[in-house]
Scaffold this motif. Structure first.
Motif, PDB file in Angstrom:
ATOM      1  N   ASP A 292       6.480   7.848   4.689  1.00 13.24           N
ATOM      2  CA  ASP A 292       7.624   8.502   5.325  1.00 13.24           C
ATOM      3  C   ASP A 292       8.938   8.280   4.584  1.00 13.24           C
ATOM      4  OD1 ASP A 292       5.950   9.399   7.373  1.00 13.24           O
ATOM      5  OD2 ASP A 292       6.207   7.553   8.522  1.00 13.24           O
ATOM      6  N   GLU A 293       8.864   7.658   3.413  1.00 12.69           N
ATOM      7  CA  GLU A 293      10.080   7.352   2.670  1.00 12.69           C
ATOM      8  C   GLU A 293      10.465   8.494   1.731  1.00 12.69           C
ATOM      9  OE1 GLU A 293      11.805   4.718   3.274  1.00 12.69           O
ATOM     10  OE2 GLU A 293      10.326   3.756   4.578  1.00 12.69           O
ATOM     11  N   GLN A 294      11.750   8.557   1.401  1.00 11.28           N
ATOM     12  CA  GLN A 294      12.216   9.422   0.320  1.00 11.28           C
ATOM     13  C   GLN A 294      12.079   8.657  -1.001  1.00 11.28           C
ATOM     14  OE1 GLN A 294      15.632  12.440   1.469  1.00 11.28           O
ATOM     15  NE2 GLN A 294      16.305  10.351   1.835  1.00 11.28           N
ATOM     16  N   TRP A 295      11.519   9.305  -2.002  1.00 12.14           N
ATOM     17  CA  TRP A 295      11.381   8.703  -3.323  1.00 12.14           C
ATOM     18  C   TRP A 295      12.427   9.310  -4.247  1.00 12.14           C
ATOM     19  CZ3 TRP A 295       7.371   5.413  -5.367  1.00 12.14           C
ATOM     20  CH2 TRP A 295       6.451   4.983  -4.408  1.00 12.14           C
ATOM     21  N   MET A 296      13.096   8.470  -5.013  1.00 10.47           N
ATOM     22  CA  MET A 296      14.018   8.955  -6.035  1.00 10.47           C
ATOM     23  C   MET A 296      13.437   8.616  -7.401  1.00 10.47           C
ATOM     24  SD  MET A 296      18.121   8.415  -6.628  1.00 10.47           S
ATOM     25  CE  MET A 296      18.535   9.733  -5.473  1.00 10.47           C
ATOM     26  N   VAL A 297      13.312   9.636  -8.251  1.00  7.96           N
ATOM     27  CA  VAL A 297      12.706   9.483  -9.571  1.00  7.96           C
ATOM     28  C   VAL A 297      13.598  10.175 -10.598  1.00  7.96           C
ATOM     29  CG1 VAL A 297      10.691  10.016 -10.990  1.00  7.96           C
ATOM     30  CG2 VAL A 297      10.385   9.388  -8.596  1.00  7.96           C
ATOM     31  N   ASP A 298      13.717   9.568 -11.763  1.00  5.85           N
ATOM     32  CA  ASP A 298      14.512  10.159 -12.840  1.00  5.85           C
ATOM     33  C   ASP A 298      13.656  11.178 -13.581  1.00  5.85           C
ATOM     34  OD1 ASP A 298      16.142  10.815 -14.940  1.00  5.85           O
ATOM     35  OD2 ASP A 298      16.708   8.758 -15.415  1.00  5.85           O
TER      36      ASP A 298
ATOM     37  N   LEU B  39      -0.297  11.852  -0.034  1.00  2.96           N
ATOM     38  CA  LEU B  39       1.068  11.776   0.486  1.00  2.96           C
ATOM     39  C   LEU B  39       1.888  12.963  -0.011  1.00  2.96           C
ATOM     40  CD1 LEU B  39       1.820   7.983  -0.106  1.00  2.96           C
ATOM     41  CD2 LEU B  39       0.715   9.059   1.852  1.00  2.96           C
ATOM     42  N   ASP B  40       2.819  13.387   0.793  1.00  2.00           N
ATOM     43  CA  ASP B  40       3.723  14.478   0.417  1.00  2.00           C
ATOM     44  C   ASP B  40       5.147  14.111   0.843  1.00  2.00           C
ATOM     45  OD1 ASP B  40       4.641  16.889  -0.528  1.00  2.00           O
ATOM     46  OD2 ASP B  40       4.190  17.968   1.325  1.00  2.00           O
ATOM     47  N   PRO B  41       5.719  13.055   0.240  1.00  2.00           N
ATOM     48  CA  PRO B  41       7.051  12.612   0.655  1.00  2.00           C
ATOM     49  C   PRO B  41       8.151  13.479   0.070  1.00  2.00           C
ATOM     50  CG  PRO B  41       6.300  11.277  -1.167  1.00  2.00           C
ATOM     51  CD  PRO B  41       5.169  12.236  -0.849  1.00  2.00           C
ATOM     52  N   ASP B  42       9.375  13.299   0.578  1.00  2.00           N
ATOM     53  CA  ASP B  42      10.538  13.937  -0.028  1.00  2.00           C
ATOM     54  C   ASP B  42      10.785  13.308  -1.390  1.00  2.00           C
ATOM     55  OD1 ASP B  42      10.948  15.551   2.170  1.00  2.00           O
ATOM     56  OD2 ASP B  42      12.302  14.128   3.142  1.00  2.00           O
ATOM     57  N   MET B  43      11.001  14.137  -2.405  1.00  2.00           N
ATOM     58  CA  MET B  43      11.245  13.650  -3.757  1.00  2.00           C
ATOM     59  C   MET B  43      12.659  14.046  -4.167  1.00  2.00           C
ATOM     60  SD  MET B  43       8.461  12.111  -4.836  1.00  2.00           S
ATOM     61  CE  MET B  43       8.571  12.132  -6.629  1.00  2.00           C
TER      62      MET B  43
ATOM     63  N   GLY C  78       4.188  12.138 -13.277  1.00  2.00           N
ATOM     64  CA  GLY C  78       3.298  11.002 -13.055  1.00  2.00           C
ATOM     65  C   GLY C  78       3.366  10.470 -11.641  1.00  2.00           C
ATOM     66  N   VAL C  79       4.589  10.301 -11.114  1.00  2.00           N
ATOM     67  CA  VAL C  79       4.738   9.787  -9.753  1.00  2.00           C
ATOM     68  C   VAL C  79       4.209  10.803  -8.735  1.00  2.00           C
ATOM     69  CG1 VAL C  79       6.393   9.056  -7.997  1.00  2.00           C
ATOM     70  CG2 VAL C  79       6.678   8.300 -10.360  1.00  2.00           C
ATOM     71  N   CYS C  80       4.546  12.079  -8.918  1.00  2.00           N
ATOM     72  CA  CYS C  80       4.055  13.116  -7.996  1.00  2.00           C
ATOM     73  C   CYS C  80       2.535  13.165  -7.999  1.00  2.00           C
ATOM     74  CB  CYS C  80       4.622  14.479  -8.377  1.00  2.00           C
ATOM     75  SG  CYS C  80       6.382  14.676  -8.028  1.00  2.00           S
ATOM     76  N   ARG C  81       1.932  13.036  -9.164  1.00  2.00           N
ATOM     77  CA  ARG C  81       0.473  13.083  -9.270  1.00  2.00           C
ATOM     78  C   ARG C  81      -0.170  11.954  -8.471  1.00  2.00           C
ATOM     79  NH1 ARG C  81       0.180  12.098 -14.277  1.00  2.00           N
ATOM     80  NH2 ARG C  81       0.730  14.209 -14.918  1.00  2.00           N
ATOM     81  N   VAL C  82       0.394  10.764  -8.595  1.00  2.00           N
ATOM     82  CA  VAL C  82      -0.163   9.616  -7.877  1.00  2.00           C
ATOM     83  C   VAL C  82       0.012   9.772  -6.371  1.00  2.00           C
ATOM     84  CG1 VAL C  82       0.199   7.149  -7.440  1.00  2.00           C
ATOM     85  CG2 VAL C  82       0.058   7.998  -9.789  1.00  2.00           C
TER      86      VAL C  82
ATOM     87  N   PRO D 105       0.844  -1.203   0.000  1.00  2.00           N
ATOM     88  CA  PRO D 105       0.000   0.000   0.000  1.00  2.00           C
ATOM     89  C   PRO D 105       0.877   1.250   0.000  1.00  2.00           C
ATOM     90  CG  PRO D 105      -0.591  -1.514   1.795  1.00  2.00           C
ATOM     91  CD  PRO D 105       0.729  -1.969   1.254  1.00  2.00           C
ATOM     92  N   LEU D 106       0.484   2.250  -0.768  1.00  2.00           N
ATOM     93  CA  LEU D 106       1.253   3.488  -0.815  1.00  2.00           C
ATOM     94  C   LEU D 106       1.387   4.122   0.565  1.00  2.00           C
ATOM     95  CD1 LEU D 106       0.188   5.448  -4.037  1.00  2.00           C
ATOM     96  CD2 LEU D 106       2.480   4.672  -3.417  1.00  2.00           C
ATOM     97  N   ALA D 107       0.360   3.954   1.399  1.00  2.00           N
ATOM     98  CA  ALA D 107       0.384   4.579   2.726  1.00  2.00           C
ATOM     99  C   ALA D 107       1.569   4.101   3.559  1.00  2.00           C
ATOM    100  CB  ALA D 107      -0.924   4.288   3.462  1.00  2.00           C
ATOM    101  N   GLU D 108       2.045   2.874   3.320  1.00  2.00           N
ATOM    102  CA  GLU D 108       3.173   2.359   4.094  1.00  2.00           C
ATOM    103  C   GLU D 108       4.501   2.979   3.668  1.00  2.00           C
ATOM    104  OE1 GLU D 108       3.463  -1.801   4.595  1.00  2.00           O
ATOM    105  OE2 GLU D 108       1.383  -2.049   5.258  1.00  2.00           O
ATOM    106  N   LEU D 109       4.478   3.740   2.583  1.00  2.00           N
ATOM    107  CA  LEU D 109       5.694   4.396   2.093  1.00  2.00           C
ATOM    108  C   LEU D 109       5.628   5.911   2.290  1.00  2.00           C
ATOM    109  CD1 LEU D 109       5.991   2.417  -1.265  1.00  2.00           C
ATOM    110  CD2 LEU D 109       7.062   1.861   0.928  1.00  2.00           C
TER     111      LEU D 109
END
Length: 341
Positions: free
Chosen positions: A196-202, A221-225, A211-215, A190-194
Motif C-alpha cells: 500500500d506504499e508509494q514507491w519513489m524511483v529515479d 503488487l501494483d503500487p503508486d510509482m 527493474g523495480v516495476c518488474r519485481v 516482505p514486499l507484501a508489507e509494502l
C-alpha cells in the motif's frame, strides 16, 4: 548536406537502440533534434532508412544497406580517436587516471587508495546516473575506468571494444522507509508489507524504473510509482510519504530505516569497465578493497553478509553430513550471525 561520421554514428545508434528516444539518450541529444537529423540524412540519401512504428524503429532494406557500410567506418574512426586520445593523455600526464562512476559509497575509499599508492596516481572523477553514458565515454577515450551497476533484467549496452570485470555478481538492493514504519521492526521486509506504499524511483538511472516495476509486478503488487531523485526520495521516506530502494552500503541515518527485502528480489551487478585488461588492473584492487570497507561499515549490509555466509556454511555442512544434520548447524550459525551484528 554532406554526410559526416556523426551522422553515421546516429544511424547506428538508432538501429542498435530500436527507438529514437533511446538512441537520443545514448547520444546525449534531444529526441526532436535526432528526428530532424534523421530526416535530413534520409533526404540526402534519397530514401527512407527506418520504419517508425509504435514499437520503435526498424531499418528498411535501404537502411540495412547503409548500416552495413556505416558500421565499419564508425568503428574505425572511433578506434583512431580512442588510440590518439589515449596516447595524448599518457604523454601529458602518466599519473592521471580519469574514472567515472554511478553513485556508490565505495568511491571515497577508492579515490583515497588510488592517491596514496606507489607510484602516486591522481584520479579525476566524473559522476553520472547513466551507466551506459559512462561506458560510452570509456569507449570514446574520455575515461580510463568506469565503475557502474547493471540492474538485474535490464542489461547495459556495452560497447564491444570494452573489457569488463565483475566486482560483485549480485548485490541485493535494500528498502528505505520511515523508522516508525511497522516493517522497520523486521530484519528483512516482505514486499507484501509494502503493497500500500508509494514507491519513489529515479527513472533517469539506466534500468532502475523497469527493474523495480518488474519485481513489484512479479510479486503481484501494483503500487503508486513516483519519479524522483534519490535525495528527494530519502527525504520523503523519512516522513513516511514514500518508500524507496537503497544500496546496501548506504550509511545508517537516524531519520530513515534501511532494511533488506525478504528473498532479495532486486539485485544489481557491479562492474568495472576499461578498454584493456591492463587498465582494469590499474584500479580494480583498490576498488575491491574500498567496496568491502564500505560494506562492513553499513550495519544492515554487514548483518546480511553474515547471515548469507552462515546459510552457505550450513548448506555446505548439510551436504557433507547428509540431509538429516542440515537444520541444526544452520540454526546455530544463523544465531551466531545475529549476535555478531
Amino acid at each position: 548536406m554532406d554526410l559526416e561520421v556523426r551522422h553515421l554514428r546516429a544511424l547506428c545508434a538508432i538501429a542498435d537502440a530500436g527507438s529514437l528516444h533511446k538512441a537520443a539518450r545514448e547520444l546525449g541529444v534531444a529526441q526532436p533534434s535526432l528526428s530532424t537529423q534523421l530526416r535530413r540524412i534520409e533526404q540526402t540519401l534519397g530514401g527512407q532508412l527506418f520504419v517508425r512504428a509504435g514499437t520503435g524503429c526498424r531499418p528498411t532494406p535501404l537502411g540495412h544497406a547503409v548500416l552495413s557500410r556505416a558500421r565499419p567506418l564508425v568503428a574505425e574512426f572511433t578506434a583512431m580517436v580512442t588510440e590518439t586520445r589515449a596516447a595524448v593523455a599518457r604523454a601529458a600526464d602518466e599519473r592521471r587516471l580519469r574514472i567515472g562512476a554511478t553513485a556508490s559509497r565505495a568511491l571515497p575509499g577508492w579515490i583515497r587508495r588510488l592517491r596514496t599508492r606507489v607510484p602516486r596516481t591522481e584520479p579525476t572523477l566524473r559522476m553520472d546516473v547513466s551507466a551506459n553514458s559512462l561506458l560510452n565515454m570509456v569507449a570514446g577515450g574520455w575515461l580510463e575506468l568506469a565503475f557502474v551497476h547493471e540492474v538485474e533484467g535490464s542489461p547495459l549496452s556495452v560497447p564491444p571494444e570494452l573489457c569488463l570485470r565483475v566486482l560483485v555478481e549480485r548485490e541485493p538492493q535494500f528498502v528505505t522507509l520511515a523508522p516508525e514504519h511497522p516493517a522497520a521492526r523486521r530484519h528483512e521486509v516482505p514486499l507484501a508489507e509494502l503493497a500500500d506504499e508509494q514507491w519513489m524511483v529515479d527513472s533517469t538511472v539506466d534500468g532502475e524504473w523497469d527493474g523495480v516495476c518488474r519485481v513489484l509486478r512479479g510479486a503481484g503488487l501494483d503500487p503508486d510509482m513516483l519519479h524522483g531523485d534519490y535525495l528527494t526520495a530519502y527525504s520523503l521516506a523519512a516522513t513516511g510519504e514514500v518508500v524507496t530502494v537503497s544500496q546496501p552500503t548506504a550509511r545508517p541515518r537516524s531519520d530513515v530505516a534501511i532494511r533488506p527485502l525478504q528473498g532479495d528480489p532486486i539485485g544489481v551487478r557491479l562492474l568495472l569497465a576499461a578498454r584493456t585488461e591492463a587498465e582494469l588492473d590499474n584500479g580494480y584492487k583498490e576498488l575491491e578493497e574500498a567496496y568491502w570497507e564500505a560494506a562492513h561499515q553499513a550495519p544492515a549490509y554487514r548483518d546480511w553478509l553474515i547471515r548469507k555466509e552462515a546459510r552457505e556454511t550450513a548448506r555446505a555442512l548439510g551436504a557433507s553430513v547428509g540431509g538429516a544434520g542440515q537444520e541444526g548447524p544452520e540454526r546455530m550459525l544463523v544465531a551466531d550471525a545475529g549476535q555478531g551484528g
